[in-house]
Design an enzyme around this catalytic site. Structure first.
Site, PDB file in Angstrom:
ATOM      1  N   LEU A   1     -23.776 -17.464  57.429  1.00 51.97           N
ATOM      2  CA  LEU A   1     -22.621 -16.736  57.797  1.00 51.97           C
ATOM      3  C   LEU A   1     -22.749 -15.250  57.100  1.00 51.97           C
ATOM      4  CD1 LEU A   1     -19.306 -18.728  57.508  1.00 51.97           C
ATOM      5  CD2 LEU A   1     -20.726 -18.238  59.583  1.00 51.97           C
TER       6      LEU A   1
ATOM      7  N   PHE B   1     -25.495 -10.431  46.210  1.00 53.01           N
ATOM      8  CA  PHE B   1     -25.026 -11.341  45.298  1.00 53.01           C
ATOM      9  C   PHE B   1     -24.926 -12.497  45.746  1.00 53.01           C
ATOM     10  CE2 PHE B   1     -23.293  -7.220  44.259  1.00 53.01           C
ATOM     11  CZ  PHE B   1     -24.241  -6.566  43.464  1.00 53.01           C
ATOM     12  N   SER B   2     -24.528 -13.056  46.973  1.00 54.07           N
ATOM     13  CA  SER B   2     -24.327 -14.579  47.374  1.00 54.07           C
ATOM     14  C   SER B   2     -24.779 -14.611  48.642  1.00 54.07           C
ATOM     15  CB  SER B   2     -22.973 -14.783  47.192  1.00 54.07           C
ATOM     16  OG  SER B   2     -22.077 -13.903  47.888  1.00 54.07           O
TER      17      SER B   2
ATOM     18  N   LYS C   1     -20.790 -21.689  49.421  1.00 52.93           N
ATOM     19  CA  LYS C   1     -21.095 -20.474  48.709  1.00 52.93           C
ATOM     20  C   LYS C   1     -22.168 -20.773  47.526  1.00 52.93           C
ATOM     21  CE  LYS C   1     -18.852 -16.860  45.900  1.00 52.93           C
ATOM     22  NZ  LYS C   1     -17.531 -16.215  45.582  1.00 52.93           N
TER      23      LYS C   1
ATOM     24  N   ASP D   1     -11.782  -7.021  42.052  1.00 50.15           N
ATOM     25  CA  ASP D   1     -12.300  -6.627  43.314  1.00 50.15           C
ATOM     26  C   ASP D   1     -11.441  -6.673  44.309  1.00 50.15           C
ATOM     27  OD1 ASP D   1     -14.255  -5.154  44.715  1.00 50.15           O
ATOM     28  OD2 ASP D   1     -15.448  -6.664  44.877  1.00 50.15           O
TER      29      ASP D   1
END
Length: 412
Positions: free
Chosen positions: A127, A132-133, A150, A248
């Protein structure tokens, strides 16, 4: 040892330091006046590198020191290192059928991960591949129900993942109403990448982010009120129960629920990416938050001065998100990506709240910008303007908490 011997010892030590021979010095290289101290055996341990306090046999002039012959040892038999037990949790579909070797690194479509609950999750599609991920859609093999996988792929992956698991498990174990506004943790898995074990999170699948609303037609005020109220409920749980600051808050980190069908009685959103959360600190140095939603106390400039990191930074971001939902525009958009320009933009906008302008150039006030870009009436604009003024306070000590924001008449 008399005074002459002590003096000679010091000279010998000074000489050894001068020639830079810390371990073993050839006898012929020692000056004749100092050799008597070497042969006495009292200083030989210093020259030869023997351990302090060990007994050293004295040597007579002209005698040779016996050389020790190292014992012959048989070479050790090579034993291949076993694969870590952790590797058994990451098994590809092909390996289960015996067609290929175990995948030890990159995640790919078709891989199967075994969670702590012994549930098997098959990777369906990717997706998002961010810096960072990595975000993948996975499927429970037994029920065909879909979830989100994740994977944090930066050096601080362990700290970020542990923080996220800690917060999500706390929200999962709480039966209070606030926990429903944080994304739900379904399971955890483990895999290897770059020869390091990584924890993978299995999360509930949610819908689009708030960006879809911002990019579409302008929503009604009551619709926006419900979204902001639920964001504040989630933040109140994060701040008071978990003692963490999200750091964030932005439209991309607020997702709509899949089951939401436009009913006001239904819950609408959930907050994601809590792994980047931090504890409050009285003296913190570091950049947090996305530029357009960054609180003024974080704008320390190039000097990187320390500042007090509190939960009030999230409240500032909520005010920015609220304005963006109504107008489709950033409330603060500095011309240059610098703290100096950002501060100037904040002063200009905050000055408009009081009917003052912080810039020589003419600019629209917040109320005028809302009227120009939204479908709100004058009464609704006044109501919204009052709440924004209440939230967007420069001094974080005066800025309201999430709980205080929820008690404002804007939500009555």
């Amino acid at each position: 040892m008399n005074s002459k011997q002590v003096q000679g010892k010091r000279k010998l030590e000074d000489y050894l330091k001068m020639v830079n021979r810390p371990c073993r010095v050839m006898i012929r290289n020692i000056p004749a006046p100092l050799q008597q101290f070497y042969f006495s055996g009292k200083l030989q341990n210093i020259v030869d590198g023997a351990s302090p306090g060990s007994k050293v046999k004295s040597m007579k002039p002209g005698s040779k020191k016996k050389e020790t012959v190292p014992k012959k040892t048989k070479p050790k038999k090579y034993v291949p290192m076993k694969e870590p037990l952790l590797m058994k949790k990451h098994v590809s579909m092909q390996e289960e059928s015996g067609d290929s070797e175990c995948c030890k690194g990159e995640i790919k479509v078709g891989d199967v991960f075994v969670g702590e609950s012994k549930t098997k999750y098959k990777v369906v599609e990717v997706l998002n591949m961010a810096d960072f991920s990595e975000i993948w859609r996975v499927e429970d093999i037994s029920t065909n129900k879909r979830f989100i996988l994740k994977f944090v792929n930066i050096k601080l992956h362990k700290t970020l993942t542990e923080t996220e698991i800690h917060i999500l498990k706390k929200a999962q174990n709480s039966r209070k109403r606030e926990e429903n506004y944080i994304v739900s943790l379904i399971d955890t898995c483990e895999a290897w990448k770059d020869r390091c074990p990584h924890s993978l999170l299995i999360l509930e699948e949610l819908g689009d982010s708030l960006l879809k609303i911002i990019q579409g037609a302008r929503p009604r005020l009551d619709y926006v009120k419900q979204i902001v109220q639920e964001i504040l409920l989630g933040l109140d749980f994060l701040h008071t129960r978990c003692k963490y600051i999200h750091c964030d808050i932005k439209p991309e980190n607020i997702l709509l629920r899949q089951e939401y069908k436009g009913d006001r009685n239904q819950k609408m959103i959930k907050i994601i990416d809590v792994g980047i959360s931090r504890k409050s600190r009285p003296s913190y140095r570091g950049e947090i938050q996305t530029r357009e939603y960054r609180a003024p106390e974080v704008l320390t400039g190039e000097l990187g001065r320390k500042y007090n990191l509190t939960e009030k930074v999230d409240i500032w971001s909520v005010g920015c998100v609220l304005f963006e939902l109504i107008t489709g525009e950033f409330l603060f958009k500095p011309k240059e990506d610098t703290d100096f320009d950002h501060r100037a933009e904040i002063e200009k906008v905050i000055g408009s709240f009081c009917g003052q302008s912080g810039s020589k150039t003419e600019s629209l006030s917040v109320s005028q910008r809302i009227l120009r870009t939204s479908r709100l009436t004058c009464a609704e604009v006044f109501e919204l303007h009052s709440f924004l003024k209440f939230v967007l306070v420069l001094d974080p000590a005066v800025r309201p908490s999430a709980k205080e924001c929820l008690e404002h008449k804007f939500f009555m």
